[in-house]
Design a protein around this motif. Sequence first.
Motif, PDB file in Angstrom:
ATOM      1  N   VAL A 151       0.758  -1.248  -0.087  1.00 17.58           N
ATOM      2  CA  VAL A 151      -0.076   0.260   0.025  1.00 17.58           C
ATOM      3  C   VAL A 151       0.859   1.188   0.040  1.00 17.58           C
ATOM      4  CG1 VAL A 151      -1.638   1.164   1.376  1.00 17.58           C
ATOM      5  CG2 VAL A 151      -2.046  -1.014   0.929  1.00 17.58           C
ATOM      6  N   LYS A 152       1.989   1.302   0.787  1.00 16.34           N
ATOM      7  CA  LYS A 152       2.820   2.190   0.989  1.00 16.34           C
ATOM      8  C   LYS A 152       3.434   2.556  -0.506  1.00 16.34           C
ATOM      9  CE  LYS A 152       4.533   1.080   4.886  1.00 16.34           C
ATOM     10  NZ  LYS A 152       5.166   1.164   6.190  1.00 16.34           N
ATOM     11  N   PHE A 183       4.294   6.424  -5.032  1.00 14.41           N
ATOM     12  CA  PHE A 183       4.168   6.825  -6.427  1.00 14.41           C
ATOM     13  C   PHE A 183       2.966   7.215  -6.854  1.00 14.41           C
ATOM     14  CE2 PHE A 183       7.840   3.747  -5.688  1.00 14.41           C
ATOM     15  CZ  PHE A 183       8.830   4.617  -6.296  1.00 14.41           C
ATOM     16  N   GLY A 184       2.015   7.747  -6.217  1.00 14.52           N
ATOM     17  CA  GLY A 184       0.614   8.232  -6.609  1.00 14.52           C
ATOM     18  C   GLY A 184      -0.437   7.286  -7.143  1.00 14.52           C
ATOM     19  N   ASP A 235      -4.634  10.190   4.660  1.00 10.80           N
ATOM     20  CA  ASP A 235      -3.216  10.381   5.510  1.00 10.80           C
ATOM     21  C   ASP A 235      -2.205   9.976   4.514  1.00 10.80           C
ATOM     22  OD1 ASP A 235      -4.864  11.183   7.727  1.00 10.80           O
ATOM     23  OD2 ASP A 235      -4.487   9.281   9.049  1.00 10.80           O
ATOM     24  N   LEU A 236      -2.244   9.107   3.677  1.00 11.36           N
ATOM     25  CA  LEU A 236      -1.301   8.483   2.645  1.00 11.36           C
ATOM     26  C   LEU A 236      -1.010   9.516   1.827  1.00 11.36           C
ATOM     27  CD1 LEU A 236      -2.207   4.738   2.533  1.00 11.36           C
ATOM     28  CD2 LEU A 236       0.126   5.695   3.356  1.00 11.36           C
ATOM     29  N   ARG A 264       0.623  14.020  -2.017  1.00  8.53           N
ATOM     30  CA  ARG A 264      -0.279  13.814  -3.175  1.00  8.53           C
ATOM     31  C   ARG A 264      -1.633  14.260  -3.086  1.00  8.53           C
ATOM     32  NH1 ARG A 264       3.431  11.976  -7.109  1.00  8.53           N
ATOM     33  NH2 ARG A 264       4.907  10.389  -6.055  1.00  8.53           N
ATOM     34  N   GLU A 265      -2.445  14.303  -3.920  1.00  8.30           N
ATOM     35  CA  GLU A 265      -3.863  14.791  -4.033  1.00  8.30           C
ATOM     36  C   GLU A 265      -4.587  13.547  -3.312  1.00  8.30           C
ATOM     37  OE1 GLU A 265      -5.760  15.500  -7.730  1.00  8.30           O
ATOM     38  OE2 GLU A 265      -4.343  17.225  -8.007  1.00  8.30           O
ATOM     39  N   SER A 266      -5.314  13.666  -2.531  1.00  8.52           N
ATOM     40  CA  SER A 266      -6.318  12.814  -1.951  1.00  8.52           C
ATOM     41  C   SER A 266      -7.351  12.769  -2.697  1.00  8.52           C
ATOM     42  CB  SER A 266      -7.018  13.339  -0.530  1.00  8.52           C
ATOM     43  OG  SER A 266      -7.997  14.407  -0.832  1.00  8.52           O
TER      44      SER A 266
END
Length: 164
Positions: free
Chosen positions: A130-131, A136-137, A151-152, A158-160
């Motif tokens: 997942v990380k 890498f978006g 949160d990630l 990056r854009e949520s």
Amino acid sequence: MKALYPGSFDPLTLGHLDLIERSARLFDGLVVAVLQNPSKNPTFPVERRLDQIRTATAHLPQVEVASFDGLTVAFAQTCGAGVILRGLRAMSDFEFELQIAHTNKSLAPDLETLFMATATAHSFLSSSVVKEVARFGGPVGHMVPQGVAQDLAAFFNRESPEQR
């Protein structure tokens, strides 16, 4: 009977959440516990991971969320759990988990370990996968609860999903 589901949960995935929801139906109480492991360099601090789990499990009144350090068996005894819950995705997980289960049994003979197979839909998930996707978006909304995805996105700048 109360069960303990320990892990790093960095981050919580839908695979973890599936096991939490399924095991919450099997036990009178379930403690989801974040291990504070000083040898790991987590993405999220313990308090943030606890918040992520509390948010994702708010619909499950029998679920408690806690953190601990030290031996899992010692924490299981402290919180009154008679079972340690462990998830299995693949056969490779089983070898490691079996060794840990035997070690725990040698330390606390009255404590049982229950292995639960992850749902097929989530069998490819791991926190590290997942990380990597998030770094890498790539989209992770199908891998983690919505708040964790946000949160990630923030962590990796990056854009949520809501901003797209």
